[in-house]
Write a protein that holds these residues in place. Structure first.
Motif, PDB file in Angstrom:
ATOM      1  N   ASP A   9      15.449   5.324 -15.794  1.00 44.11           N
ATOM      2  CA  ASP A   9      15.777   4.287 -14.827  1.00 44.11           C
ATOM      3  C   ASP A   9      16.202   4.897 -13.495  1.00 44.11           C
ATOM      4  OD1 ASP A   9      15.747   1.547 -14.375  1.00 44.11           O
ATOM      5  OD2 ASP A   9      17.916   1.410 -14.578  1.00 44.11           O
ATOM      6  N   GLU A  10      15.794   6.137 -13.236  1.00 42.61           N
ATOM      7  CA  GLU A  10      16.127   6.774 -11.972  1.00 42.61           C
ATOM      8  C   GLU A  10      15.179   6.286 -10.889  1.00 42.61           C
ATOM      9  OE1 GLU A  10      13.673  10.905 -12.394  1.00 42.61           O
ATOM     10  OE2 GLU A  10      15.400  10.592 -13.691  1.00 42.61           O
ATOM     11  N   MET A  11      15.590   6.413  -9.646  1.00 40.60           N
ATOM     12  CA  MET A  11      14.776   5.980  -8.518  1.00 40.60           C
ATOM     13  C   MET A  11      13.672   7.013  -8.239  1.00 40.60           C
ATOM     14  SD  MET A  11      16.001   3.090  -7.572  1.00 40.60           S
ATOM     15  CE  MET A  11      16.383   2.801  -9.287  1.00 40.60           C
ATOM     16  N   ILE A  12      12.456   6.506  -8.079  1.00 37.47           N
ATOM     17  CA  ILE A  12      11.293   7.355  -7.839  1.00 37.47           C
ATOM     18  C   ILE A  12      10.549   6.798  -6.625  1.00 37.47           C
ATOM     19  CG2 ILE A  12       9.076   8.131  -8.790  1.00 37.47           C
ATOM     20  CD1 ILE A  12      10.352   7.823 -11.589  1.00 37.47           C
ATOM     21  N   ASP A  13      10.029   7.671  -5.797  1.00 40.13           N
ATOM     22  CA  ASP A  13       9.230   7.246  -4.649  1.00 40.13           C
ATOM     23  C   ASP A  13       7.804   6.965  -5.130  1.00 40.13           C
ATOM     24  OD1 ASP A  13       7.730   6.937  -2.330  1.00 40.13           O
ATOM     25  OD2 ASP A  13       8.882   8.445  -1.230  1.00 40.13           O
ATOM     26  N   TYR A  14       7.442   5.693  -5.163  1.00 40.85           N
ATOM     27  CA  TYR A  14       6.123   5.262  -5.626  1.00 40.85           C
ATOM     28  C   TYR A  14       5.164   4.954  -4.474  1.00 40.85           C
ATOM     29  CZ  TYR A  14       7.724   4.762 -10.439  1.00 40.85           C
ATOM     30  OH  TYR A  14       8.197   5.004 -11.710  1.00 40.85           O
ATOM     31  N   THR A  15       5.532   5.335  -3.270  1.00 41.18           N
ATOM     32  CA  THR A  15       4.710   5.002  -2.108  1.00 41.18           C
ATOM     33  C   THR A  15       3.277   5.506  -2.260  1.00 41.18           C
ATOM     34  OG1 THR A  15       6.709   5.114  -0.737  1.00 41.18           O
ATOM     35  CG2 THR A  15       4.584   5.136   0.398  1.00 41.18           C
ATOM     36  N   HIS A  16       3.105   6.780  -2.604  1.00 41.19           N
ATOM     37  CA  HIS A  16       1.753   7.337  -2.714  1.00 41.19           C
ATOM     38  C   HIS A  16       0.980   6.724  -3.873  1.00 41.19           C
ATOM     39  CE1 HIS A  16       2.402  10.069   0.520  1.00 41.19           C
ATOM     40  NE2 HIS A  16       3.450  10.614  -0.067  1.00 41.19           N
ATOM     41  N   THR A  17       1.671   6.386  -4.931  1.00 36.82           N
ATOM     42  CA  THR A  17       1.011   5.731  -6.066  1.00 36.82           C
ATOM     43  C   THR A  17       0.439   4.385  -5.640  1.00 36.82           C
ATOM     44  OG1 THR A  17       2.541   6.819  -7.581  1.00 36.82           O
ATOM     45  CG2 THR A  17       1.319   4.926  -8.434  1.00 36.82           C
ATOM     46  N   LEU A  18       1.238   3.607  -4.903  1.00 36.07           N
ATOM     47  CA  LEU A  18       0.744   2.314  -4.435  1.00 36.07           C
ATOM     48  C   LEU A  18      -0.358   2.467  -3.398  1.00 36.07           C
ATOM     49  CD1 LEU A  18       3.618  -0.314  -4.087  1.00 36.07           C
ATOM     50  CD2 LEU A  18       1.664  -0.318  -5.609  1.00 36.07           C
ATOM     51  N   GLU A  19      -0.278   3.501  -2.577  1.00 33.17           N
ATOM     52  CA  GLU A  19      -1.361   3.749  -1.620  1.00 33.17           C
ATOM     53  C   GLU A  19      -2.675   3.951  -2.371  1.00 33.17           C
ATOM     54  OE1 GLU A  19       0.095   7.092   0.568  1.00 33.17           O
ATOM     55  OE2 GLU A  19       1.234   5.859   1.960  1.00 33.17           O
ATOM     56  N   PHE A  20      -2.615   4.647  -3.487  1.00 28.24           N
ATOM     57  CA  PHE A  20      -3.803   4.885  -4.302  1.00 28.24           C
ATOM     58  C   PHE A  20      -4.282   3.586  -4.963  1.00 28.24           C
ATOM     59  CE2 PHE A  20      -5.703   5.894  -8.444  1.00 28.24           C
ATOM     60  CZ  PHE A  20      -6.801   6.621  -8.022  1.00 28.24           C
ATOM     61  N   LEU A  21      -3.351   2.802  -5.505  1.00 27.16           N
ATOM     62  CA  LEU A  21      -3.705   1.602  -6.256  1.00 27.16           C
ATOM     63  C   LEU A  21      -4.143   0.435  -5.379  1.00 27.16           C
ATOM     64  CD1 LEU A  21      -0.815   1.584  -8.892  1.00 27.16           C
ATOM     65  CD2 LEU A  21      -3.209   2.239  -9.257  1.00 27.16           C
ATOM     66  N   CYS A  22      -3.444   0.237  -4.278  1.00 23.00           N
ATOM     67  CA  CYS A  22      -3.704  -0.973  -3.478  1.00 23.00           C
ATOM     68  C   CYS A  22      -3.331  -0.763  -2.013  1.00 23.00           C
ATOM     69  CB  CYS A  22      -2.966  -2.163  -4.055  1.00 23.00           C
ATOM     70  SG  CYS A  22      -1.178  -1.942  -4.189  1.00 23.00           S
ATOM     71  N   HIS A  23      -3.895   0.265  -1.409  1.00 24.44           N
ATOM     72  CA  HIS A  23      -3.571   0.616  -0.025  1.00 24.44           C
ATOM     73  C   HIS A  23      -3.716  -0.555   0.933  1.00 24.44           C
ATOM     74  CE1 HIS A  23      -7.807   0.692   1.196  1.00 24.44           C
ATOM     75  NE2 HIS A  23      -8.014   1.122  -0.029  1.00 24.44           N
ATOM     76  N   TYR A  24      -4.633  -1.466   0.673  1.00 23.49           N
ATOM     77  CA  TYR A  24      -4.876  -2.596   1.561  1.00 23.49           C
ATOM     78  C   TYR A  24      -3.724  -3.609   1.558  1.00 23.49           C
ATOM     79  CZ  TYR A  24      -6.350  -4.509  -2.915  1.00 23.49           C
ATOM     80  OH  TYR A  24      -6.400  -4.900  -4.223  1.00 23.49           O
ATOM     81  N   LEU A  25      -2.802  -3.490   0.601  1.00 22.46           N
ATOM     82  CA  LEU A  25      -1.629  -4.368   0.568  1.00 22.46           C
ATOM     83  C   LEU A  25      -0.397  -3.724   1.204  1.00 22.46           C
ATOM     84  CD1 LEU A  25      -1.901  -5.829  -3.060  1.00 22.46           C
ATOM     85  CD2 LEU A  25      -2.509  -6.955  -0.909  1.00 22.46           C
ATOM     86  N   LEU A  26      -0.535  -2.508   1.711  1.00 27.82           N
ATOM     87  CA  LEU A  26       0.602  -1.777   2.268  1.00 27.82           C
ATOM     88  C   LEU A  26       0.475  -1.629   3.775  1.00 27.82           C
ATOM     89  CD1 LEU A  26       0.954   1.137  -0.313  1.00 27.82           C
ATOM     90  CD2 LEU A  26       1.945  -1.150  -0.391  1.00 27.82           C
ATOM     91  N   ALA A  27       1.586  -1.845   4.461  1.00 28.26           N
ATOM     92  CA  ALA A  27       1.629  -1.616   5.902  1.00 28.26           C
ATOM     93  C   ALA A  27       1.746  -0.121   6.164  1.00 28.26           C
ATOM     94  CB  ALA A  27       2.835  -2.347   6.498  1.00 28.26           C
ATOM     95  N   PRO A  28       1.292   0.343   7.317  1.00 28.99           N
ATOM     96  CA  PRO A  28       1.499   1.747   7.663  1.00 28.99           C
ATOM     97  C   PRO A  28       2.991   2.084   7.630  1.00 28.99           C
ATOM     98  CG  PRO A  28       0.006   0.700   9.226  1.00 28.99           C
ATOM     99  CD  PRO A  28       0.566  -0.395   8.357  1.00 28.99           C
ATOM    100  N   GLY A  29       3.319   3.210   7.028  1.00 25.85           N
ATOM    101  CA  GLY A  29       4.713   3.622   6.933  1.00 25.85           C
ATOM    102  C   GLY A  29       5.493   2.955   5.817  1.00 25.85           C
TER     103      GLY A  29
END
Length: 135
Positions: A9-29
């Motif tokens: 249950d530790e905090m993990i940076d999932y930004t790159h994972t989401l960029e891979f999965l659904c980049h079109y749903l993410l704003a730059p930055g």
């Protein structure tokens, strides 16, 4: 409800994972830092938002659990119905993502993955009814 003391249950940076999965749903930055269980809930809600249509123009800007506190922001520019649906879904997700903060009605509460589809269906029915009665 998923217990808060689950393993990993530790905090993990999932930004790159989401960029891979659904980049079109993410704003730059965009920045996404959550626990593994929170990340699964976020993905489920994002999947439902994605199904609202190509023209919803949804962009997740941030989703971070600071423990205590949280930061979530998004932008969308679809039809009036899509905007209301996205806002309702995001508000529900925020309340059910296990966050703790002054605006959270049930601090620490996390929705079970099996509950999300039904909950989303109910929310979308409410939004649809609101738009149907307004016309």
């Amino acid at each position: 409800m998923i217990p808060r003391d689950v393993a990993n249950d530790e905090m993990i940076d999932y930004t790159h994972t989401l960029e891979f999965l659904c980049h079109y749903l993410l704003a730059p930055g965009c920045s996404v830092v959550l626990s593994p269980s929170q990340f699964e809930v976020l993905k489920a809600y994002l999947g439902h938002i994605d199904q609202l249509g190509d023209d919803v123009n949804y962009q997740l800007e941030m989703c971070r659990d600071h423990r205590p506190g949280y930061s979530v922001s998004w932008d969308n520019d679809g039809s009036r119905y899509q905007d209301d649906a996205v806002d309702a879904l995001m508000e529900d997700m925020i309340q059910n993502l296990g966050f703790e903060g002054g605006s959270i009605k049930r601090p620490g509460h996390m929705i079970g993955l099996a509950e999300i589809d039904q909950r989303v269906a109910e929310i979308l029915d409410q939004v649809r009814a609101k738009h149907t009665s307004a016309t």
